[in-house]
Design an enzyme around this catalytic site. Structure first.
Site, PDB file in Angstrom:
ATOM      1  N   ASP A 211      44.967  37.224  54.372  1.00 29.79           N
ATOM      2  CA  ASP A 211      44.377  37.415  53.045  1.00 29.79           C
ATOM      3  C   ASP A 211      44.458  38.889  52.679  1.00 29.79           C
ATOM      4  OD1 ASP A 211      42.905  36.479  50.671  1.00 29.79           O
ATOM      5  OD2 ASP A 211      41.295  37.730  51.445  1.00 29.79           O
TER       6      ASP A 211
ATOM      7  N   GLU B 110      43.048  41.857  49.603  1.00 23.96           N
ATOM      8  CA  GLU B 110      42.208  42.167  48.439  1.00 23.96           C
ATOM      9  C   GLU B 110      42.901  43.280  47.675  1.00 23.96           C
ATOM     10  OE1 GLU B 110      39.911  40.190  47.813  1.00 23.96           O
ATOM     11  OE2 GLU B 110      39.493  39.292  49.771  1.00 23.96           O
TER      12      GLU B 110
ATOM     13  N   GLU C 189      35.434  45.832  37.671  1.00 26.17           N
ATOM     14  CA  GLU C 189      35.416  44.394  37.937  1.00 26.17           C
ATOM     15  C   GLU C 189      35.888  44.086  39.355  1.00 26.17           C
ATOM     16  OE1 GLU C 189      39.108  45.303  35.357  1.00 26.17           O
ATOM     17  OE2 GLU C 189      37.005  45.919  35.528  1.00 26.17           O
TER      18      GLU C 189
ATOM     19  N   HIS D 109      34.797  42.795  45.280  1.00 27.14           N
ATOM     20  CA  HIS D 109      35.072  43.153  46.672  1.00 27.14           C
ATOM     21  C   HIS D 109      34.013  44.060  47.296  1.00 27.14           C
ATOM     22  CE1 HIS D 109      38.871  41.413  45.655  1.00 27.14           C
ATOM     23  NE2 HIS D 109      39.233  42.409  44.880  1.00 27.14           N
TER      24      HIS D 109
ATOM     25  N   HIS E 202      34.141  39.064  48.359  1.00 25.07           N
ATOM     26  CA  HIS E 202      35.461  38.753  48.888  1.00 25.07           C
ATOM     27  C   HIS E 202      35.843  39.826  49.907  1.00 25.07           C
ATOM     28  CE1 HIS E 202      36.850  35.546  46.034  1.00 25.07           C
ATOM     29  NE2 HIS E 202      35.749  35.973  45.431  1.00 25.07           N
TER      30      HIS E 202
ATOM     31  N   ASP F  69      37.547  36.129  54.827  1.00 24.96           N
ATOM     32  CA  ASP F  69      38.233  35.034  54.146  1.00 24.96           C
ATOM     33  C   ASP F  69      39.328  34.439  55.015  1.00 24.96           C
ATOM     34  OD1 ASP F  69      36.568  35.416  52.030  1.00 24.96           O
ATOM     35  OD2 ASP F  69      38.104  36.037  50.596  1.00 24.96           O
TER      36      ASP F  69
END
Length: 228
Positions: free
Chosen positions: A7, A9, A52, A57, A150, A155
């Site tokens: 994963d 970010e 945002e 995160h 996140h 994740d």
């Protein structure tokens, strides 16, 4: 068979518009069993973190400022994944960003066919149903209460559990693949799964344990269960 559950970010949605990767998390599976080996790296995106993205995160400019740039960790990341299959939820998004970063470094691109998209698998298995990671956790009764923000490694760990459920549970090949690959493509025939850091809790209730004990007591002293 070695697989990497992966994963990333990012600061946004499009690397061609200036968005960058800020975190990579990966979990190694061997024969569909987590080995305990992971890859986790925060990355300085060399740009400001949009508000945002920070809210999603929890990674701000101050935290990321002293982290290495992708150019400093790109080769080590490629060395870790090797040629292993990459298990990714919405693979097109992560591969797009990873290949953009690798291209800017002049490093080899990750072949699209190296990725296995769990989002596509979920949509095929459960057409018309929500297929987000959170929705799949609810479907398979996987605990994701710690996923308040996140995070790439968390994740990946959750996705590893979801992936095993999507393909039918642990070791669907009955461990017939006897010579797993390492990250460099070499054979590692001596590999064995590592013990869990925390043992799984018993699924038996106190009532079930008591019923079992009562049953065994009626079998007599020579019964096998009485000697265990």
């Amino acid at each position: 068979m070695r697989e990497i559950v992966l994963d990333t970010e990012t600061t946004g949605f499009d690397p061609e518009s200036g968005d960058r990767i800020v975190e990579i998390g990966a979990v190694e599976l061997m024969g569909h069993v987590a080995t305990g080996e992971t890859y986790h790296q925060y990355i300085n995106p060399e740009r400001g973190m949009p508000q945002e993205a920070f809210e999603v995160h929890g990674l701000g400019d101050d935290f990321l400022r002293d982290k290495p740039k992708f150019a400093q960790i790109g080769q080590a990341f490629l060395d870790f994944i090797g040629t292993s299959k990459l298990i990714i939820h919405n693979a097109a998004f992560d591969i797009k960003f990873l290949n953009a970063e690798l291209k800017w470094m002049g490093l080899p691109q990750i072949p699209w066919e190296q990725a296995l998209d769990t989002l596509a698998i979920a949509r095929k298995r459960f057409p018309g149903s929500p297929a987000s990671l959170d929705a799949l956790c609810r479907r398979f009764n996987i605990d994701n209460t710690s996923r308040t923000l996140h995070g790439a490694l968390l994740d990946s760990e959750i996705l590893a559990e979801v992936y095993l459920e999507l393909i039918g549970g642990r070791q669907p090949d009955f461990a017939l693949s006897s010579q797993p690959e390492t990250g460099t493509g070499n054979v590692a025939p001596q590999w064995t799964p590592k013990p869990r850091p925390t043992p799984l809790p018993s699924r038996l209730t106190e009532k079930e344990n008591a019923a079992h004990a009562e049953f065994v007591s009626k079998l007599g002293g020579d019964a096998m269960w009485s000697k265990i």
